[in-house]
Design an enzyme around this catalytic site. Structure first.
Site, PDB file in Angstrom:
ATOM      1  N   GLY A   1      -7.501   3.377  11.014  1.00  0.00           N
ATOM      2  CA  GLY A   1      -8.121   2.132  10.599  1.00  0.00           C
ATOM      3  C   GLY A   1      -8.187   1.891   9.103  1.00  0.00           C
ATOM      4  N   THR A   2      -7.456   2.663   8.305  1.00  0.00           N
ATOM      5  CA  THR A   2      -7.523   2.473   6.848  1.00  0.00           C
ATOM      6  C   THR A   2      -6.998   1.094   6.431  1.00  0.00           C
ATOM      7  OG1 THR A   2      -5.438   3.678   6.683  1.00  0.00           O
ATOM      8  CG2 THR A   2      -7.455   4.899   6.173  1.00  0.00           C
ATOM      9  N   GLY A   3      -5.920   0.638   7.072  1.00  0.00           N
ATOM     10  CA  GLY A   3      -5.371  -0.669   6.725  1.00  0.00           C
ATOM     11  C   GLY A   3      -6.324  -1.799   7.064  1.00  0.00           C
ATOM     12  N   CYS A   4      -6.948  -1.712   8.236  1.00  0.00           N
ATOM     13  CA  CYS A   4      -7.939  -2.713   8.645  1.00  0.00           C
ATOM     14  C   CYS A   4      -9.089  -2.737   7.644  1.00  0.00           C
ATOM     15  CB  CYS A   4      -8.495  -2.372  10.029  1.00  0.00           C
ATOM     16  SG  CYS A   4      -7.273  -2.213  11.341  1.00  0.00           S
TER      17      CYS A   4
ATOM     18  N   LYS B   1       0.839  -1.206   0.000  1.00  0.00           N
ATOM     19  CA  LYS B   1       0.000   0.000   0.000  1.00  0.00           C
ATOM     20  C   LYS B   1       0.868   1.247   0.000  1.00  0.00           C
ATOM     21  CE  LYS B   1      -1.671  -1.594   3.751  1.00  0.00           C
ATOM     22  NZ  LYS B   1      -2.415  -1.879   5.009  1.00  0.00           N
TER      23      LYS B   1
ATOM     24  N   THR C   1      -7.437   9.083   9.180  1.00  0.00           N
ATOM     25  CA  THR C   1      -7.146   7.831   8.481  1.00  0.00           C
ATOM     26  C   THR C   1      -7.028   6.653   9.444  1.00  0.00           C
ATOM     27  OG1 THR C   1      -4.769   8.314   8.581  1.00  0.00           O
ATOM     28  CG2 THR C   1      -5.975   9.015   6.589  1.00  0.00           C
TER      29      THR C   1
END
Length: 269
Positions: free
Chosen positions: A206-209, A173, A204
């Site tokens: 929690g964007t990865g989750c 990412k 942002t």
């Protein structure tokens, strides 16, 4: 109805972890289940405490899910100890889990360390080779590949190193880069860039989750890996553009944007 399981830590503020995963999976049309790896005391300003769930109890959660409502896809997020990693890997192997998406969470968005050093080696040996896809950000890709990752060429090189090392598809990412949000997918027969513009939104958390859970939900519904990533990226872009602003720090996303929009509203006030 298709089903998905999230194996991750709890975020009491609701922006990341299993709370974000369940919201995301529901918004993307699958039935969500969870196995909690750790309890955290956190909010938009940071993580103040972590309490690991005993690995034996984590295993019991997994057994309860797999023996009754078998998940069509599995998303794995925050892990803590080597024993927890081994217990998860053992259950996945026992039940021959398919469509496993691993977000190798090492540090929270606010900078708090979440993964024990000794667990990293076990993660690479026991769990990552079971993944359909792993979704490291740039700092995580540097750890997994052992090289500096800043340019697009370096993202491609690192992704290939990680793919060969752990024998799984890799989505690096690009959200930590300065100018864009381009992600790179690398597999045995797949090399594809997913282009994205940087959205002017400081919230942002929690964007990865969210991205990894959306990918898992799409895989659960039978979409190809390419389509699952594309649809998940579009979902994340939409809820980032919504501009939800909660908390005093790095705020959460409006995971239910599409649901609210269908009922005549969008933003959470």
């Amino acid at each position: 109805m298709k089903t998905a399981l999230t194996i991750a830590g709890s975020d009491c503020s609701g922006g990341a972890g299993i709370q974000a995963d369940i919201k995301t999976m529901m918004a993307n049309g699958v039935y969500a289940m969870s196995a909690v790896t750790a309890l955290t005391a956190q909010n938009t300003t940071g993580v103040s405490a972590i309490m690991e769930v005993p690995p034996g109890f984590l295993e019991k959660q997994l057994e309860a899910v797999f023996s009754d409502i078998f998940p069509d896809a599995v998303k794995i997020g925050m892990l803590t100890s080597p024993e927890a990693v081994c217990r998860i890997a053992a259950v996945l192997k026992k039940y021959r889990a398919k469509k496993v998406v691993i977000d190798p969470v090492m540090v929270s968005t606010s900078g708090s360390k979440l993964l024990q050093e000794e667990a990293l080696a076990v993660l690479g040996k026991e769990l990552l080779p079971l993944a359909t896809l792993i979704t490291p950000n740039l700092p995580e890709a540097e750890v997994l590949s052992g090289m500096k990752v800043e340019s697009e060429d370096e993202m491609e090189q690192a992704a290939e190193k990680i793919r060969q090392k752990f024998r799984c598809n890799v989505l690096i990412k690009g959200g930590h880069s300065r100018n864009d949000a381009n992600d790179y997918l690398c597999g045995h027969e797949i090399q594809k860039w997913f282009l994205g513009k940087r959205i002017d939104n400081p919230n942002t958390h929690g964007t990865g989750c969210t991205l990894s859970s959306a990918i898992a939900a799409n895989l659960a519904k039978g979409a190809s890996l390419l389509d699952s990533v594309q649809q998940a990226k579009e979902y994340l872009t939409t809820i980032l553009q919504d501009g939800l602003d909660l908390g005093r720090g790095n705020g959460p996303l409006n995971h239910s944007y599409s649901i609210l929009a269908s009922h005549g509203g969008n933003k959470v006030k």
